[in-house]
Design an enzyme around this catalytic site. Structure first.
Site, PDB file in Angstrom:
ATOM      1  N   ASP A  99       0.815  -0.948  -0.015  1.00 60.44           N
ATOM      2  CA  ASP A  99      -0.064   0.094   0.069  1.00 60.44           C
ATOM      3  C   ASP A  99       0.842   1.230   0.205  1.00 60.44           C
ATOM      4  OD1 ASP A  99      -2.003  -1.781   0.446  1.00 60.44           O
ATOM      5  OD2 ASP A  99      -3.241  -0.551   1.902  1.00 60.44           O
ATOM      6  N   ASP A 100       0.028   2.362  -0.540  1.00 61.77           N
ATOM      7  CA  ASP A 100       0.622   3.789  -0.307  1.00 61.77           C
ATOM      8  C   ASP A 100       1.538   4.143  -1.439  1.00 61.77           C
ATOM      9  OD1 ASP A 100      -1.237   3.609   1.676  1.00 61.77           O
ATOM     10  OD2 ASP A 100       0.252   4.111   3.461  1.00 61.77           O
ATOM     11  N   HIS A 118      -6.112   3.089  -4.326  1.00 60.61           N
ATOM     12  CA  HIS A 118      -6.001   3.435  -2.842  1.00 60.61           C
ATOM     13  C   HIS A 118      -6.487   4.845  -2.538  1.00 60.61           C
ATOM     14  CE1 HIS A 118      -5.446   2.136   1.178  1.00 60.61           C
ATOM     15  NE2 HIS A 118      -4.332   2.432   1.309  1.00 60.61           N
ATOM     16  N   HIS A 134      -5.960   9.465   0.344  1.00 58.78           N
ATOM     17  CA  HIS A 134      -6.094   8.803   1.365  1.00 58.78           C
ATOM     18  C   HIS A 134      -6.569   9.272   2.727  1.00 58.78           C
ATOM     19  CE1 HIS A 134      -4.163   5.864   4.386  1.00 58.78           C
ATOM     20  NE2 HIS A 134      -3.639   5.061   3.292  1.00 58.78           N
ATOM     21  N   HIS A 155       3.366  -2.059   3.131  1.00 57.86           N
ATOM     22  CA  HIS A 155       3.473  -0.779   2.644  1.00 57.86           C
ATOM     23  C   HIS A 155       4.787  -0.599   1.728  1.00 57.86           C
ATOM     24  CE1 HIS A 155       0.581  -0.481   6.016  1.00 57.86           C
ATOM     25  NE2 HIS A 155       0.063   0.609   5.192  1.00 57.86           N
TER      26      HIS A 155
END
Length: 258
Positions: free
Chosen positions: A79-80, A130, A134, A226
């Protein structure tokens, strides 16, 4: 720290939330700030992207955790990102151990680093949306805001990918709503949860990340790491140790069911 609900991650995207990311989308300069949205033009997806949208089919609105691979299988999710420092290192570790993963990308990060998005796709990994900002409280925002966060990010990621389809949607901090799940599914993105939170975004050692994954792996197949939002050296090191350990436990690797 973001919220953590029903096994869904609450990682932070400090890179996006703390600093404005400039994008050139249809000749418009946009900036991402905490809680802000980017209004992407419907014309921003290139011809390849339009082709992929035309092939899109609706998927289930339920939040998926299961793997598409039968038997003892795990889904590695990242993620991210993409992040110019850490995403290449994560990709190198995945390649070293011959493991495919699902990358849940922030729209402006993807737009800023299209080379990395294309590298992810070329390596056989899957794409996940995503959102733009965020915002872990987006489930408390109007449906129009949720739609911009989801659909604008989808356009950014697919354009950066050269038209490859975004197949999943993961709400920041687990901030799903019935509306956001339906909207994502109607645009070909299966809502994606997780079972095992590696907690690699928290302070602590590589050994602590490993211990967390070891102790939670019985909870289900989808494991969260991440590649963005901060220094991910511990993530890279822990993946390099966990992936061969997972194989030793008899696990294979797949993608979340669609």
């Amino acid at each position: 720290m973001g919220r953590r609900r029903f096994g869904i991650e609450g990682g932070i995207i400090g890179v996006v939330a703390a600093a404005a990311v400039s994008l050139t989308t249809a000749g418009i300069l946009a900036f991402v700030q905490p809680g802000a949205t980017v209004k992407a033009s419907a014309d921003t997806v290139d011809s390849a992207g339009k082709g992929s949208a035309a092939r899109r089919v609706k998927v289930d609105t339920s939040i998926v955790h299961a793997s598409d691979r039968p038997g003892r299988s795990l889904n590695i999710t990242i993620d991210d990102g993409p992040d110019p420092v850490w995403t290449p290192k994560v990709l190198d570790v995945l390649k070293k151990h011959n493991v495919k993963a699902t990358f849940c990308m922030i729209g402006p990060q993807a737009a800023a680093h299209p080379d990395l998005v294309k590298r992810v796709v070329a390596a056989g990994h899957k794409l996940c949306n995503h959102t733009v900002s965020h915002n872990t409280a987006m489930d408390h925002r109007p449906e129009s805001y949720q739609a911009e966060q989801i659909l604008d990010a989808q356009k950014m990621i697919e354009k950066a990918a050269g038209g490859a389809q975004v197949e999943y949607y993961r709400a920041p901090g687990g901030a799903f709503t019935p509306y956001s799940r339906r909207l994502a599914a109607d645009h070909g993105m299966r809502p994606l949860g997780w079972n095992v939170d590696s907690k690699d975004f928290e302070s602590g050692s590589v050994e602590r990340i490993e211990a967390t994954v070891h102790s939670e792996l019985h909870l289900g197949p989808t494991v969260l790491f991440h590649d963005g939002g901060g220094n991910r050296a511990r993530t890279v090191a822990s993946l390099d140790r966990l992936l061969p350990w997972m194989k030793q436990q008899g696990y294979g690797f797949g993608f979340p069911q669609r």
